[in-house]
Scaffold this active site. Structure first.
Site, PDB file in Angstrom:
ATOM      1  N   ASN A  48      -1.203   6.939   6.216  1.00  0.00           N
ATOM      2  CA  ASN A  48      -0.125   6.208   6.867  1.00  0.00           C
ATOM      3  C   ASN A  48       1.239   6.639   6.332  1.00  0.00           C
ATOM      4  OD1 ASN A  48      -0.022   4.290   8.929  1.00  0.00           O
ATOM      5  ND2 ASN A  48       0.479   2.640   7.524  1.00  0.00           N
TER       6      ASN A  48
ATOM      7  N   LYS B  44       0.813  -1.222   0.000  1.00  0.00           N
ATOM      8  CA  LYS B  44       0.000   0.000   0.000  1.00  0.00           C
ATOM      9  C   LYS B  44       0.849   1.275   0.000  1.00  0.00           C
ATOM     10  CE  LYS B  44      -1.125  -0.427   4.962  1.00  0.00           C
ATOM     11  NZ  LYS B  44      -0.541  -1.781   5.144  1.00  0.00           N
TER      12      LYS B  44
ATOM     13  N   HIS C 293      -1.281  -8.392  11.848  1.00  0.00           N
ATOM     14  CA  HIS C 293      -1.871  -7.696  13.022  1.00  0.00           C
ATOM     15  C   HIS C 293      -3.013  -8.497  13.656  1.00  0.00           C
ATOM     16  CE1 HIS C 293       0.446  -4.248  11.728  1.00  0.00           C
ATOM     17  NE2 HIS C 293      -0.198  -4.187  10.587  1.00  0.00           N
TER      18      HIS C 293
END
Length: 464
Positions: free
Chosen positions: A156, A133, A202
């Site tokens: 981010n 990403k 995660h």
């Protein structure tokens, strides 16, 4: 265009009847938190910033210069629980005690993206995925900026989205969105949403349930309408499964290197073919600045965005050919005694390391390790068998790496600093080999973050 982005009366910073300014609390005083605090203050809120850790001098000085109240190394509940709304750092888990108390008090908890999105009418290009990403967001931004669009890069990556909304007048934003950010977004809408892939990552934040993490990634499609676009990888099994389970209102534009798709993007005779609105775009993969199979996917996704926005073909080709990848992502560091050193410190999960190994064309000394987030190393085994001659562990606890690869690699060595890892790897490598730092783990056991890990590795290599 987003309907929720104009400032609405329900976001006004005064409480009805008493004229007092509405209390707004920001948890976490990093790039995101400081920018959010500035935008909130600009919009007339009574802002308070709270960080359970020590606030970096850079952000402390900014908050002081803006006359924004803050605290560090604690969360004062009497201040925080007066809030009408709370923006939390993506790094703070929803199970944190202070978050539970805020929610129990009925106070909404949202993300920086959700909050800042209210105060801009810019078109939103939002990109997520377990891997790629950052590269795809950077490439998309490069394409739009070089085509002359008035575009910002945030999420981010880069500077705070909220701070840019407060200080700039961008007409487009490319936003890199993590699952943590998406979890705290509700009314926000992507005009163009991109979902690259979904692989386990995660899982400690998602009750170790892959389906919970996948659902978080699909939140990127929420609130989209038939006027919007959803660009996704049709070769990803989890995305395909997710598409079957949910209705997506947006126009869908899939991409694949395995099958021909119209509209969308596909690979034909080593050419990327993109078809949107019956318009064909073709470019040889040999002309792409980003090489490797995973980067064909990233280039397809960015290329579709460019075609949706009707950028000129010549501009797209030029930008795809001259793009320079981001720091800490398969970054060439040096060639010493015929050995290439590559910094892929941003590879904080197994899938990222798989992509890095897949793109290697020489024998590899692989530097692995750090904070293991419940990693399944099995997907690396075939690549490790065929490409890796030695593994250098860089972390406090390396037992799971030893257990995973002791039958596949003859040499596995433990190290506890970037300098030691670089030195050991250099001695294990031969002329023509590649030393690859691609840890598959978070960095917080020995380093501040993945950037610190990558920078220490680069410094160590330069001292060899």
């Amino acid at each position: 265009m987003n309907t929720n982005k104009n400032i609405q009366t329900d976001h006004a910073p005064t409480l009805p009847g008493n004229g007092r300014r509405m209390r707004f609390v920001v948890l976490g005083a990093g790039e995101s938190g400081a920018g959010t605090a500035y935008l909130a203050q600009q919009q007339g809120y009574d802002v308070f910033v709270s960080d359970s850790g020590e606030i970096a001098d850079k952000y402390k000085q900014l908050l002081q210069s803006w006359n924004i109240r803050y605290e560090e190394k604690q969360h004062s509940e009497d201040e925080i629980l007066k809030a009408a709304e709370v923006v939390k750092s993506p790094g703070i888990p929803g199970k944190a005690p202070i978050i539970r108390k805020i929610k129990d008090a009925g106070i909404p908890v949202i993300s920086e993206i959700e909050f800042a999105g209210r105060y801009t009418t810019a078109k939103m290009i939002c990109i997520t995925g377990s891997n790629g990403k950052t590269t795809t967001s950077s490439l998309t931004y490069h394409l739009l900026k070089n085509a002359g669009l008035n575009v910002g890069l945030a999420g981010n990556i880069g500077n705070s989205f909220a701070y840019q909304v407060a200080t700039q007048q961008f007409e487009y934003y490319v936003l890199e969105l993590s699952s943590y950010m998406l979890d705290d977004m509700y009314a926000f809408k992507a005009d163009i949403a991109v979902l690259l892939n979904i692989t386990p990552d995660h899982l400690d934040r998602y009750e170790y349930k892959f389906e919970n993490y996948a659902a978080s990634k699909f939140r990127i499609t929420q609130n989209q309408t038939a006027a919007d676009y959803f660009i996704y990888c049709a070769d990803d099994e989890e995305i395909t499964k997710g598409m079957q389970e949910r209705a997506v209102a947006a126009q869908t534009l899939p991409f694949s290197i395995k099958k021909k798709l119209q509209p969308g993007a596909y690979l034909e005779n080593d050419n990327i073919v993109i078809i949107t609105n019956q318009v064909h775009f073709t470019m040889s993969i040999t002309e792409l600045a980003l090489q490797g199979k995973h980067n064909i996917y990233n280039s397809m996704a960015s290329g579709i965005v460019a075609r949706v926005l009707e950028l000129r073909e010549g501009s797209i080709k030029e930008s795809m050919g001259n793009f320079k990848n981001i720091e800490h992502r398969l970054e060439f560091v040096a060639r010493i005694s015929g050995i290439n050193f590559i910094n892929d410190s941003k590879a904080t999960n197994v899938n990222s390391t798989w992509y890095a190994l897949e793109s290697m064309t020489s024998d590899v000394v692989l530097i692995l390790g750090g904070v293991d987030k419940g990693n399944d190393y099995s997907m690396l085994k075939e690549l490790v068998k065929h490409k890796v001659k030695a593994i250098v562990c860089l972390g406090r606890d390396n037992k799971r790496i030893h257990d995973a690869f002791e039958d596949d690699v003859e040499i596995i060595v433990n190290t506890f600093s970037a300098q030691e890892a670089a030195q050991v790897a250099f001695h294990l490598a031969a002329k023509g080999d590649t030393v690859l730092l691609s840890p598959a783990c978070a960095s917080f056991d020995l380093f501040k973050n993945y950037e610190d890990r990558g920078n220490q590795f680069k410094d160590a290599v330069k001292e060899l």
